[in-house]
Design an enzyme around this catalytic site. Sequence first.
Site, mmCIF file in Angstrom:
data_model
loop_
_atom_site.group_PDB
_atom_site.id
_atom_site.type_symbol
_atom_site.label_atom_id
_atom_site.label_comp_id
_atom_site.label_asym_id
_atom_site.label_seq_id
_atom_site.Cartn_x
_atom_site.Cartn_y
_atom_site.Cartn_z
ATOM 1 N N SER A 1 0.835 -1.199 0.000
ATOM 2 C CA SER A 1 0.000 0.000 0.000
ATOM 3 C C SER A 1 0.873 1.254 0.000
ATOM 4 C CB SER A 1 -0.883 -0.011 1.244
ATOM 5 O OG SER A 1 -1.570 1.220 1.366
ATOM 6 N N CYS B 1 -10.589 0.196 21.519
ATOM 7 C CA CYS B 1 -11.516 1.086 22.233
ATOM 8 C C CYS B 1 -11.837 2.315 21.405
ATOM 9 C CB CYS B 1 -10.904 1.563 23.541
ATOM 10 S SG CYS B 1 -10.750 0.268 24.755
HETATM 11 C C1 LIG Z 1 -2.785 -0.500 6.525
HETATM 12 C C2 LIG Z 1 -2.809 -1.964 6.316
HETATM 13 C C3 LIG Z 1 -3.686 -2.555 5.374
HETATM 14 C C4 LIG Z 1 -4.689 -1.735 4.609
HETATM 15 O O1 LIG Z 1 -4.102 -0.961 3.605
HETATM 16 P P1 LIG Z 1 -4.950 0.258 2.968
HETATM 17 O O2 LIG Z 1 -4.084 0.734 1.843
HETATM 18 O O3 LIG Z 1 -5.134 1.257 4.035
HETATM 19 O O4 LIG Z 1 -6.228 -0.326 2.468
HETATM 20 C C5 LIG Z 1 -3.628 -3.911 5.205
HETATM 21 N N1 LIG Z 1 -2.761 -4.679 5.901
HETATM 22 C C6 LIG Z 1 -1.899 -4.158 6.800
HETATM 23 C C7 LIG Z 1 -0.956 -5.048 7.518
HETATM 24 C C8 LIG Z 1 -1.906 -2.782 7.051
HETATM 25 O O5 LIG Z 1 -1.064 -2.280 7.944
#
Ligand SMILES: *Cc1c(COP(=O)(O)O)cnc(C)c1O
Length: 384
Positions: free
Chosen positions: A195, A321
């Site tokens: 991502s 929380c």
């Molecule tokens: C942030 C995260 C995601 C989600 O990614 P996005 O681009 O925000 O949809 C998936 N897996 C892990 C381990 C993450 O830290």
Amino acid sequence: MIYLDHSSTTPVDKRVFEAMEPFLTSLFGNPSSIYRAGQDVRKAVEDSREKVARLLGAKPTEIIFTSGGTESNNTAIKGVAGSKGSGHIITSAIEHPAVLKVVKWLEKHGFHATYLEVGSDGIVDPDDVRKAIRKDTILITVMHANNEVGTIQPIEEIARIAHENGIIFHTDAVQTAGKIRIDVNKMGIDLLSLSGHKFYGPKGIGCLYLRKGVRIEPFMHGGHQEWGKRAGTENVAGIVGIGKAAEIAMEEMGTEATRLKSLRDRLEAGIAERISDVLFNGHPDKRLYSICNVCVKYVEGEAMLLNLDFHGIAASSGSACTSGSLEPSHVLLAMGISPEIAHGSLRFSLGRGNTEEDIDRVLEILPPIVAKLREMSAFPRQSM
Ligand SMILES: *Cc1c(COP(=O)(O)O)cnc(C)c1O
């Protein structure tokens, strides 16, 4: 603000923003158009694909751009499930919800699943993977590093076990891409999610690495973009941004790792020295260098976060929380930590902008916050 929540998101690097800007203004062509203005944009998209491929040791044709980590995980897991039609999936109990909830959804649609337990260090035992394999196992999906505690899984070994049994292996590498070396061939990875916004790229862009020859059912249907595997006009500026972020990460990963590990260690040593009854979570070494996850006994994580925020320090809590649920972190619970102690967790995740002064400021601010909260604490100490 002292920002210590880089595992939630990172700011866009200035160099990334500068690379993106023309594609939000003058270079607006559709990369699928055959005229010049479209083809210039097409070239930028393909350059970016090459940069991301290089980050993973992959071929550009094995990179599919998506809207982020969540979509990559959905595409990978539902995609393999869809191409097989039925079967059994192995995953771990500590995955991100973007894996856990996908597997749960598939269970409602006729698939079967095993959620592997982890040890107190948060690591999946490869022997447990071997034991969980059934004749109809189609996919093993285990994350590279956990987003809450940073524990790094032995995915190379798990991938080997998968392949010995003719099973496809996927990993959610959102927390490690751009932070530690990944080589999809050496590590035997068939599908990998990453991502952009977790390594100084923009939000809303991600990639799925899909090994040549591995078949998935598309998740998005429509146009022919991304070889028909992800329909929809490309997020060109985002793609250019993630490419630039990948290029910068390749160059700076090594020095940044050394720098951040030393800051993280300074933070942990300082907390251990100044606050009694704390528990550091995750494996001591097999752990991402940027994450410090600590349970402060007899205090609520959320209360500490609000007090830190008052002093301009942004961190997060493993405790959910904050999202309105009273359930403590599923990751800490899976590691055998009691719900009472898990409620007192704090996660500091370090990144590019952090300095030694930031760490020292936290070490100055946090101990009196804990002391104050413990004084008012409603937790009966003797029960822990
Ligand atoms: C942030 C995260 C995601 C989600 O990614 P996005 O681009 O925000 O949809 C998936 N897996 C892990 C381990 C993450 O830290």
